[in-house]
Design a protein around this motif. Structure first.
Motif, PDB file in Angstrom:
ATOM      1  N   ASN A 182       0.669  -1.110   0.166  1.00  0.00           N
ATOM      2  CA  ASN A 182      -0.093  -0.043   0.058  1.00  0.00           C
ATOM      3  C   ASN A 182       0.661   1.198  -0.165  1.00  0.00           C
ATOM      4  N   LEU A 183       2.120   1.219  -0.625  1.00  0.00           N
ATOM      5  CA  LEU A 183       2.821   2.414  -0.700  1.00  0.00           C
ATOM      6  C   LEU A 183       2.118   3.550  -1.687  1.00  0.00           C
ATOM      7  N   CYS A 184       2.228   4.484  -1.462  1.00  0.00           N
ATOM      8  CA  CYS A 184       1.667   5.731  -2.607  1.00  0.00           C
ATOM      9  C   CYS A 184       2.735   5.725  -3.529  1.00  0.00           C
ATOM     10  N   ASP A 185       2.243   5.572  -5.012  1.00  0.00           N
ATOM     11  CA  ASP A 185       3.512   5.802  -6.062  1.00  0.00           C
ATOM     12  C   ASP A 185       2.873   7.165  -6.704  1.00  0.00           C
ATOM     13  N   ALA A 186       4.006   8.306  -6.516  1.00  0.00           N
ATOM     14  CA  ALA A 186       3.694   9.245  -7.226  1.00  0.00           C
ATOM     15  C   ALA A 186       3.631   9.258  -8.801  1.00  0.00           C
ATOM     16  N   SER A 187       4.411   8.428  -9.330  1.00  0.00           N
ATOM     17  CA  SER A 187       4.549   7.967 -10.793  1.00  0.00           C
ATOM     18  C   SER A 187       3.273   7.662 -11.578  1.00  0.00           C
ATOM     19  N   THR A 188       2.275   7.536 -10.882  1.00  0.00           N
ATOM     20  CA  THR A 188       0.807   7.466 -11.510  1.00  0.00           C
ATOM     21  C   THR A 188       0.333   8.745 -11.962  1.00  0.00           C
ATOM     22  N   ILE A 189       0.896   9.602 -11.640  1.00  0.00           N
ATOM     23  CA  ILE A 189       0.445  11.079 -12.001  1.00  0.00           C
ATOM     24  C   ILE A 189       0.666  10.951 -13.747  1.00  0.00           C
ATOM     25  N   ASN A 190       1.508  10.323 -14.056  1.00  0.00           N
ATOM     26  CA  ASN A 190       1.820  10.328 -15.670  1.00  0.00           C
ATOM     27  C   ASN A 190       0.898   9.482 -16.207  1.00  0.00           C
ATOM     28  N   VAL A 191       0.476   8.229 -15.718  1.00  0.00           N
ATOM     29  CA  VAL A 191      -0.907   7.596 -16.473  1.00  0.00           C
ATOM     30  C   VAL A 191      -2.105   8.399 -16.444  1.00  0.00           C
ATOM     31  N   LEU A 192      -2.224   9.253 -15.162  1.00  0.00           N
ATOM     32  CA  LEU A 192      -3.632  10.097 -15.220  1.00  0.00           C
ATOM     33  C   LEU A 192      -3.285  11.144 -16.352  1.00  0.00           C
ATOM     34  N   ASP A 193      -2.364  11.756 -16.544  1.00  0.00           N
ATOM     35  CA  ASP A 193      -1.940  12.625 -17.645  1.00  0.00           C
ATOM     36  C   ASP A 193      -1.905  11.760 -19.161  1.00  0.00           C
TER      37      ASP A 193
ATOM     38  N   ASN B  49       0.546   9.889 -20.131  1.00  0.00           N
ATOM     39  CA  ASN B  49       2.035   9.652 -20.332  1.00  0.00           C
ATOM     40  C   ASN B  49       2.300   8.204 -19.886  1.00  0.00           C
ATOM     41  N   HIS B  50       1.701   7.078 -20.467  1.00  0.00           N
ATOM     42  CA  HIS B  50       1.940   5.917 -19.943  1.00  0.00           C
ATOM     43  C   HIS B  50       2.498   4.699 -21.182  1.00  0.00           C
ATOM     44  N   LEU B  51       2.724   5.370 -21.946  1.00  0.00           N
ATOM     45  CA  LEU B  51       3.481   4.469 -23.174  1.00  0.00           C
ATOM     46  C   LEU B  51       4.918   4.369 -23.075  1.00  0.00           C
ATOM     47  N   LYS B  52       5.627   4.988 -22.023  1.00  0.00           N
ATOM     48  CA  LYS B  52       6.904   4.781 -21.837  1.00  0.00           C
ATOM     49  C   LYS B  52       7.376   5.313 -20.338  1.00  0.00           C
ATOM     50  N   LYS B  53       8.386   4.792 -19.957  1.00  0.00           N
ATOM     51  CA  LYS B  53       8.836   4.909 -18.640  1.00  0.00           C
ATOM     52  C   LYS B  53       9.118   6.428 -18.576  1.00  0.00           C
ATOM     53  N   TYR B  54       8.840   7.243 -17.461  1.00  0.00           N
ATOM     54  CA  TYR B  54       9.205   8.673 -17.328  1.00  0.00           C
ATOM     55  C   TYR B  54       9.925   8.783 -15.987  1.00  0.00           C
ATOM     56  N   SER B  55      11.108   9.236 -15.945  1.00  0.00           N
ATOM     57  CA  SER B  55      11.642   9.577 -14.847  1.00  0.00           C
ATOM     58  C   SER B  55      11.103  10.452 -13.697  1.00  0.00           C
ATOM     59  N   LEU B  56      11.720  10.253 -12.473  1.00  0.00           N
ATOM     60  CA  LEU B  56      11.212  11.283 -11.463  1.00  0.00           C
ATOM     61  C   LEU B  56      11.614  12.749 -11.975  1.00  0.00           C
TER      62      LEU B  56
END
Length: 202
Positions: A126-137, A139-146
């Motif tokens: 149940n950690l919170c993952d900040a990278s999900t903002i990319n999916v919501l925007d 930007n989920h077709l490639k891995k984006y860095s922090l």
């Protein structure tokens, strides 16, 4: 860039400390654990590589709130304390993360999950993952860095593109890669001091 405000010091009202031994690290974790239950934490590991590597060690971990942060130097703790004391630190950090995971923010949850599972013996679903903002925007077709994500969300220009370009060139100049699978891949030095200036990257 030429305005007087460019060099004006910004007061972020944020205190931070690097922790070099087990006792001060545990004290910091205990302090964080005494904060209200709705406190959000930022958390990040620095380590020797990927958590599924045969040999793997944590070199450090950052734990912070919006006002205070501490970097635990696990490398220093291994050198400055006994193995038993070091295991106590791992245990205490694991207890904290397990208890507070619903308010612990990481970037790329899979990595923090795997490191915590291997080194601390805890399962953090149940950690919170900040990278999900990319999916919501979208930007989920490639891995984006922090770094890219922070630049995108804050709307700022890249601040170290040239550094990244030079780092990539140095890597290509010095090393060749062997192995066909990710597991077998290794970097081999391909030049020495006498011939590196003959490379196209130089």
């Amino acid at each position: 860039f030429l305005s007087p405000e460019f060099t004006q010091q910004v007061n972020f009202n944020f205190k931070h400390k690097i922790l070099h031994n087990v006792q001060e690290s545990i004290n910091m974790i205990n302090y964080m654990d005494s904060l209200p239950e709705d406190t959000n934490f930022g958390f990040d590991y620095e380590a020797s590589g990927m958590p599924l590597d045969k040999w793997f060690e944590i070199s450090g971990a950052s734990l912070c709130t919006s006002q205070f942060g501490g970097f635990i130097s696990f490398t220093d703790c291994r050198h400055n304390n006994t193995p038993g004391e070091y295991l106590e630190l791992l245990k205490r950090l694991g207890e904290f993360l397990e208890k507070r995971q619903r308010k612990v923010w990481v970037y790329n949850m899979q990595y923090e999950f795997q490191v915590s599972h291997r080194m601390l013996g805890v399962t953090l679903y149940n950690l919170c993952d900040a990278s999900t903002i990319n999916v919501l925007d979208g930007n989920h077709l490639k891995k984006y860095s922090l770094k890219w994500t922070a630049q995108n969300i804050l709307g700022v220009n890249a601040w170290d593109t040239e550094f990244d370009r030079i780092s990539d060139l140095i890597d290509e100049m010095l090393f060749t890669t062997t192995g066909t699978t990710k597991k077998d891949r290794q970097k081999i030095l391909k030049v020495d001091q006498s011939n590196f200036k003959n490379t196209p990257e130089w």
